[in-house]
Design a protein around this motif. Structure first.
Motif, PDB file in Angstrom:
ATOM      1  N   LEU A 115       0.825  -1.203   0.000  1.00 23.84           N
ATOM      2  CA  LEU A 115       0.000   0.000   0.000  1.00 23.84           C
ATOM      3  C   LEU A 115       0.864   1.260   0.000  1.00 23.84           C
ATOM      4  N   THR A 116       2.009   1.205   0.675  1.00 27.70           N
ATOM      5  CA  THR A 116       2.927   2.357   0.656  1.00 27.70           C
ATOM      6  C   THR A 116       3.378   2.639  -0.771  1.00 27.70           C
ATOM      7  N   GLU A 117       3.760   1.586  -1.494  1.00 25.44           N
ATOM      8  CA  GLU A 117       4.184   1.774  -2.887  1.00 25.44           C
ATOM      9  C   GLU A 117       3.028   2.277  -3.751  1.00 25.44           C
ATOM     10  N   GLU A 118       1.828   1.791  -3.473  1.00 23.59           N
ATOM     11  CA  GLU A 118       0.669   2.239  -4.246  1.00 23.59           C
ATOM     12  C   GLU A 118       0.415   3.734  -4.046  1.00 23.59           C
ATOM     13  N   ILE A 119       0.513   4.182  -2.788  1.00 23.47           N
ATOM     14  CA  ILE A 119       0.311   5.611  -2.497  1.00 23.47           C
ATOM     15  C   ILE A 119       1.409   6.451  -3.150  1.00 23.47           C
ATOM     16  N   VAL A 120       2.662   5.970  -3.028  1.00 26.00           N
ATOM     17  CA  VAL A 120       3.777   6.706  -3.628  1.00 26.00           C
ATOM     18  C   VAL A 120       3.576   6.841  -5.134  1.00 26.00           C
ATOM     19  N   GLU A 121       3.120   5.777  -5.792  1.00 28.15           N
ATOM     20  CA  GLU A 121       2.920   5.824  -7.241  1.00 28.15           C
ATOM     21  C   GLU A 121       1.822   6.805  -7.634  1.00 28.15           C
ATOM     22  N   VAL A 122       0.807   6.955  -6.786  1.00 28.55           N
ATOM     23  CA  VAL A 122      -0.250   7.943  -7.078  1.00 28.55           C
ATOM     24  C   VAL A 122       0.355   9.331  -7.158  1.00 28.55           C
ATOM     25  N   PHE A 123       1.209   9.677  -6.209  1.00 27.84           N
ATOM     26  CA  PHE A 123       1.792  11.020  -6.188  1.00 27.84           C
ATOM     27  C   PHE A 123       2.928  11.175  -7.196  1.00 27.84           C
ATOM     28  N   ARG A 124       3.637  10.102  -7.480  1.00 26.42           N
ATOM     29  CA  ARG A 124       4.626  10.185  -8.561  1.00 26.42           C
ATOM     30  C   ARG A 124       3.937  10.556  -9.876  1.00 26.42           C
ATOM     31  N   GLY A 125       2.734  10.036 -10.048  1.00 23.78           N
ATOM     32  CA  GLY A 125       2.007  10.282 -11.283  1.00 23.78           C
ATOM     33  C   GLY A 125       1.613  11.731 -11.488  1.00 23.78           C
ATOM     34  N   ILE A 126       1.626  12.525 -10.420  1.00 24.52           N
ATOM     35  CA  ILE A 126       1.280  13.946 -10.565  1.00 24.52           C
ATOM     36  C   ILE A 126       2.482  14.844 -10.265  1.00 24.52           C
ATOM     37  N   GLY A 127       3.687  14.253 -10.379  1.00 27.50           N
ATOM     38  CA  GLY A 127       4.890  15.078 -10.365  1.00 27.50           C
ATOM     39  C   GLY A 127       5.674  15.137  -9.083  1.00 27.50           C
ATOM     40  N   TYR A 128       5.329  14.356  -8.077  1.00 24.29           N
ATOM     41  CA  TYR A 128       6.075  14.374  -6.821  1.00 24.29           C
ATOM     42  C   TYR A 128       7.309  13.479  -6.923  1.00 24.29           C
ATOM     43  N   SER A 129       8.346  13.827  -6.176  1.00 22.14           N
ATOM     44  CA  SER A 129       9.520  12.969  -6.041  1.00 22.14           C
ATOM     45  C   SER A 129       9.584  12.486  -4.595  1.00 22.14           C
ATOM     46  N   VAL A 130      10.330  11.412  -4.369  1.00 21.75           N
ATOM     47  CA  VAL A 130      10.411  10.812  -3.039  1.00 21.75           C
ATOM     48  C   VAL A 130      11.728  11.195  -2.377  1.00 21.75           C
ATOM     49  N   VAL A 131      11.669  11.624  -1.121  1.00 22.84           N
ATOM     50  CA  VAL A 131      12.871  11.922  -0.341  1.00 22.84           C
ATOM     51  C   VAL A 131      12.901  10.996   0.863  1.00 22.84           C
ATOM     52  N   GLU A 132      14.110  10.611   1.257  1.00 27.43           N
ATOM     53  CA  GLU A 132      14.271   9.707   2.389  1.00 27.43           C
ATOM     54  C   GLU A 132      14.670  10.508   3.623  1.00 27.43           C
ATOM     55  N   GLY A 133      13.990  10.242   4.719  1.00 28.74           N
ATOM     56  CA  GLY A 133      14.348  10.859   5.985  1.00 28.74           C
ATOM     57  C   GLY A 133      15.116   9.879   6.858  1.00 28.74           C
ATOM     58  N   THR A 134      15.530  10.310   8.033  1.00 30.72           N
ATOM     59  CA  THR A 134      16.247   9.449   8.975  1.00 30.72           C
ATOM     60  C   THR A 134      15.336   9.132  10.152  1.00 30.72           C
ATOM     61  N   GLU A 135      15.383   7.882  10.622  1.00 25.95           N
ATOM     62  CA  GLU A 135      14.517   7.478  11.727  1.00 25.95           C
ATOM     63  C   GLU A 135      15.000   8.046  13.057  1.00 25.95           C
ATOM     64  N   VAL A 136      16.315   8.269  13.173  1.00 26.28           N
ATOM     65  CA  VAL A 136      16.861   8.957  14.341  1.00 26.28           C
ATOM     66  C   VAL A 136      17.039  10.415  13.941  1.00 26.28           C
ATOM     67  N   GLU A 137      16.349  11.305  14.642  1.00 27.37           N
ATOM     68  CA  GLU A 137      16.274  12.701  14.205  1.00 27.37           C
ATOM     69  C   GLU A 137      16.648  13.640  15.345  1.00 27.37           C
ATOM     70  N   LEU A 138      17.012  14.851  14.970  1.00 24.18           N
ATOM     71  CA  LEU A 138      17.277  15.893  15.961  1.00 24.18           C
ATOM     72  C   LEU A 138      15.982  16.590  16.348  1.00 24.18           C
ATOM     73  N   ASP A 139      15.955  17.053  17.589  1.00 24.44           N
ATOM     74  CA  ASP A 139      14.789  17.785  18.087  1.00 24.44           C
ATOM     75  C   ASP A 139      14.480  18.987  17.191  1.00 24.44           C
ATOM     76  N   TYR A 140      15.510  19.576  16.645  1.00 23.02           N
ATOM     77  CA  TYR A 140      15.317  20.767  15.805  1.00 23.02           C
ATOM     78  C   TYR A 140      14.434  20.453  14.603  1.00 23.02           C
ATOM     79  N   TYR A 141      14.716  19.359  13.922  1.00 26.13           N
ATOM     80  CA  TYR A 141      13.948  19.021  12.724  1.00 26.13           C
ATOM     81  C   TYR A 141      12.590  18.399  13.059  1.00 26.13           C
ATOM     82  N   ASN A 142      12.531  17.683  14.164  1.00 28.33           N
ATOM     83  CA  ASN A 142      11.279  17.013  14.512  1.00 28.33           C
ATOM     84  C   ASN A 142      10.268  17.964  15.144  1.00 28.33           C
ATOM     85  N   PHE A 143      10.777  18.996  15.819  1.00 22.27           N
ATOM     86  CA  PHE A 143       9.866  19.893  16.534  1.00 22.27           C
ATOM     87  C   PHE A 143      10.122  21.381  16.238  1.00 22.27           C
TER      88      PHE A 143
END
Length: 353
Positions: A115-143
């Motif tokens: 389902l994740t791939e299906e959702i991603v493909e819907v938005f790819r079809g209208i011009g979105y690109s995919v970016v990867e985030g990090t699971e361990v994050e800094l408070d600055y970026y998360n909040f």
């Protein structure tokens, strides 16, 4: 018995032994006994020096003829025995092709990944690109860069997994640690706006972590997809059109959507998006608690304060953001009553998808 008579007798007996051999092993024993280095016929050839000169030609010719005859007989018998052995082995190993075959179960992609791939493909079809985030994050970026105040409840230990140091000291207490397991993929939009110049159309799927007790509607780890658009002249109408298109692609063209006012720190105005219930077609049932609607995601226009953290001029650019939980989308799409069913590994359940 004369030497010639002995040769003929030996040849006759050897032919009989060759014909009587029932395996290649027995046949090889006959060959070694007669034609081997110490074989009886070989011994005659080596003893030709003791034969009277006038008989050597006659005896030599007889020995060679006997040897040639026996070698030919050995080769022919070997071919026959090998062919019989092959036939016997084939018959023993033959498969009964009239029996039904044995089906071996094949693995399939897990519903959440699919389902994740299906959702991603819907938005790819209208011009979105995919970016990867990090699971361990800094408070600055998360909040912080998402316009959360210092005293926002989401920053508390009761909601967020902070990272402790190796000694195990309470370096993870709020205010003493700025490293955490991300609670949302929204931090990826901050990274995207730092690294890219508008226009920006990105999608960021990934796992997130929250201090929730697993129950039918909550999980401590789940999959979230965050979307971000930053461009000139972006309006709330663009947001509504995008998400209405998405809902119809995932849930079906007959499904309706509605937007309800809500609050998120990083968007203003903000909204919750509902989709009409697929079980009762909006009439109201137990699954939708009689409302005819199911909540699926949150969204809103990017707050100008967020643009201030990434040096984007809010007077020139505007944008919108949205976020959804894939597990929740799966439950609503396939009428699954409990989020935990997606993670228990029960093949009776998973094989349905």
């Amino acid at each position: 018995m004369s030497l010639l008579a002995s040769i003929e007798q030996q040849e006759k007996e050897t032919h009989a032994a060759i014909d009587a051999a029932s395996s290649t092993a027995e046949l090889d024993e006959v060959r070694v006994r007669v034609l081997g280095k110490k074989g009886s016929l070989t011994a005659l050839l080596r003893g030709m020096a003791e034969v009277a000169p006038e008989e050597r030609v006659t005896i030599g010719t007889a020995v060679n003829a006997a040897r040639d005859s026996l070698e030919a007989a050995l080769a022919a018998r070997k071919t026959t025995l090998e062919s019989a052995a092959l036939t016997q082995r084939i018959e023993a190993e033959a498969l009964d092709i009239s029996l039904p075959g044995r089906a071996h179960p094949l693995g399939t992609q897990h519903l959440i990944n699919r389902l994740t791939e299906e959702i991603v493909e819907v938005f790819r079809g209208i011009g979105y690109s995919v970016v990867e985030g990090t699971e361990v994050e800094l408070d600055y970026y998360n909040f912080t860069a998402l316009n959360y105040t210092d005293d926002h409840p989401a920053r508390g230990m009761q909601d967020t997994f902070y990272v402790v140091d190796r000694s195990g000291d309470v370096a993870a207490v709020q205010g003493e640690s700025d490293v955490m397991l991300r609670t949302q993929t929204s931090g990826a939009q901050v990274h995207a706006m730092e690294e890219q110049k508008p226009p920006i159309y990105v999608l960021s799927p990934g796992r997130v972590f929250r201090r929730d007790v697993a129950d039918p509607s909550h999980l401590p780890q789940f999959t979230q997809i965050e979307g971000l658009v930053v461009d000139k002249s972006i309006t709330f109408g663009d947001l509504k059109g995008t998400l209405d298109f998405f809902c119809k692609q995932i849930f079906g063209p007959e499904r309706k959507t509605r937007f309800r006012p809500h609050y998120f720190p990083f968007t203003e105005p903000s909204a919750e998006v509902d989709v009409s219930c697929g079980i009762c077609n909006g009439e109201g049932c137990r699954f939708c608690k009689g409302t005819g609607w199911l909540e699926i995601l949150g969204c809103g226009m990017v707050d100008p304060n967020v643009f201030g953290f990434v040096n984007i001029d809010p007077e020139e650019y505007s944008g919108f953001a949205f976020g959804m939980g894939v597990e929740r989308i799966a439950c609503l799409k396939y009428n699954v009553p409990d989020l935990r069913m997606l993670l228990e590994g029960d093949m009776r359940f998973l094989r349905q998808f």
